[in-house]
Design a protein around this motif. Structure first.
Motif, short mmCIF file in Angstrom:
data_model
loop_
_atom_site.label_atom_id
_atom_site.label_comp_id
_atom_site.label_asym_id
_atom_site.label_seq_id
_atom_site.Cartn_x
_atom_site.Cartn_y
_atom_site.Cartn_z
N LYS A 41 0.84 -1.19 0.00
CA LYS A 41 0.00 0.00 0.00
C LYS A 41 0.88 1.26 0.00
N GLU A 42 1.91 1.21 0.84
CA GLU A 42 2.83 2.36 0.93
C GLU A 42 3.54 2.60 -0.40
N LYS A 45 1.31 4.02 -3.12
CA LYS A 45 0.99 5.45 -3.03
C LYS A 45 1.99 6.27 -3.84
#
Ligand SMILES: [Zn+2]
Length: 377
Positions: A41-42, A45
């Protein structure tokens, strides 16, 4: 025959035994997948300081020939690292379509082994010796395997969902050994592993193929695996091999019986004693060199890939060829020979892409590839 270093085997056995005795493996397995999802997820981004986006998303691939170099991606398609161009995106689109067709009917343990890369099978035979089912809930089995000596962890976690499990639980008639074999060992399944090879090479393919368990990966592996070759890491392969063994039949039959006689939908764990006993059993089989190695059936796999790539039965195929021919004649008549040639060219390119994918999966040799390729010219 795979060469096994005795030290490796002993160390792996010891590590797993300690693991069982020391810790809550369920929680550990879960947290591995959770932190992987968080990390992804990081990275997803993006970093505003980075000029190159990491993930090639479906939306980017969708653009295909209309792709303008608004973002710079890199790929290893063609065996060297270089910028992604429009042709690559079209190739990616085709690879995805081919893959989706190939897995329309799901995947079984046997097919996972047959369609895997020789590289992964070799590693599995040489480094991953043991796989044990820790627990089961609603047809999803949480397995643990040893990790390789080079890994920074001592064990890996693999989840496998058996798609026919629930229907067997609810079946109003007695479950026969034959049904267990047909529906579970040789039935459709979904899987995931917490290792890097699954995360970066295979999770995307599993997502597209519809046999991925857990997190869906939408980023095309343009650097690690642009041909979308292979299916499973060495840990998953060890688990699939175990699924096809009598020990697993015994385990899963017992679980089914419990599920049918007591409350269904509970997590059913194996005790530490059961786990240690199973680890020792597997260790002894390898040590006495009476183990069966993981091996794929190349002929069956090649046939299966060709069948999947064709995805037609004979009558349909003849019909399709007839239609193609008619279309070609129509185009030639209305738009001239050049337009018809373009269509022929495109059909040849599609055939070539199937060959490329067979070669990338090492299902045909470079010699066979060259031979078949002549037929597409
Ligand atoms: Zn793995």
């Amino acid at each position: 025959m795979a060469e096994i270093e005795p030290d490796r085997l002993r160390a792996a056995h010891q590590h797993l035994r300690q693991k069982v005795e020391q810790s809550d493996l369920r929680a550990q397995g879960k947290s591995r997948f959770t932190s992987e999802t968080q990390q992804r997820k990081e990275v997803g981004k993006g970093d505003s300081k980075l000029t190159e986006p990491t993930f090639l998303r479906p939306q980017d691939i969708q653009k295909g020939v209309t792709y303008d170099v608004e973002k710079v991606f890199y790929t290893t398609l063609g065996n060297e690292i270089r910028r992604v161009n429009r042709d690559d995106l079209v190739a990616f689109q085709k690879n995805i379509e081919l893959l989706q067709d190939q897995y329309k009917r799901g995947i079984t343990a046997k097919q996972v082994i047959n369609l895997s890369l020789p590289f992964d099978i070799k590693k599995s035979n040489e480094q991953i010796f043991m796989a044990v089912p820790l627990s089961i809930k609603n047809g999803v089995v949480h397995f643990m395997t040893n990790a390789s000596k080079e890994s920074n962890v001592t064990e890996h976690h693999v989840n496998v969902e058996f798609l026919n499990y629930q229907s067997l639980i609810l079946q109003p008639t007695a479950i026969t050994a034959d049904a267990v074999k047909k529906k579970l060992m040789y039935g459709k399944l979904k899987f995931e592993c917490d290792c890097g090879r699954h995360t970066y090479w295979f999770r995307y393919i599993a997502s597209i193929g519809g046999y991925g368990f857990g997190r869906i990966e939408e980023g095309y592996p343009k650097l690690t695996n642009p041909h979308l070759a292979g299916v499973a890491c060495k840990h998953v392969l060890r688990v699939m091999h175990y699924i096809l063994s009598p020990a697993f039949t015994q385990y899963i039959t017992k679980q089914l019986q419990k599920e049918r006689s007591k409350q269904a939908g509970q997590r059913r764990k194996q005790t530490d004693r059961q786990l240690i006993k199973e680890l020792d059993r597997q260790f002894e089989i390898i040590e006495s060199k009476t183990n069966k190695v993981i091996a794929r059936n190349d002929k069956a796999a090649q046939r299966e890939m060709m069948r999947r790539a064709n995805n037609y039965n004979k009558a349909k195929q003849r019909e399709a060829e007839k239609r193609q021919k008619q279309e070609l004649e129509k185009v030639a008549k209305e738009q001239g020979k050049d337009a018809a040639d373009k269509i022929i060219q495109k059909q040849k390119q599609d055939a070539l892409r199937t060959l490329d994918s067979l070669l990338a999966s090492k299902l045909i040799t470079p010699e066979q590839y060259a031979f078949y390729k002549r037929g597409t010219k």
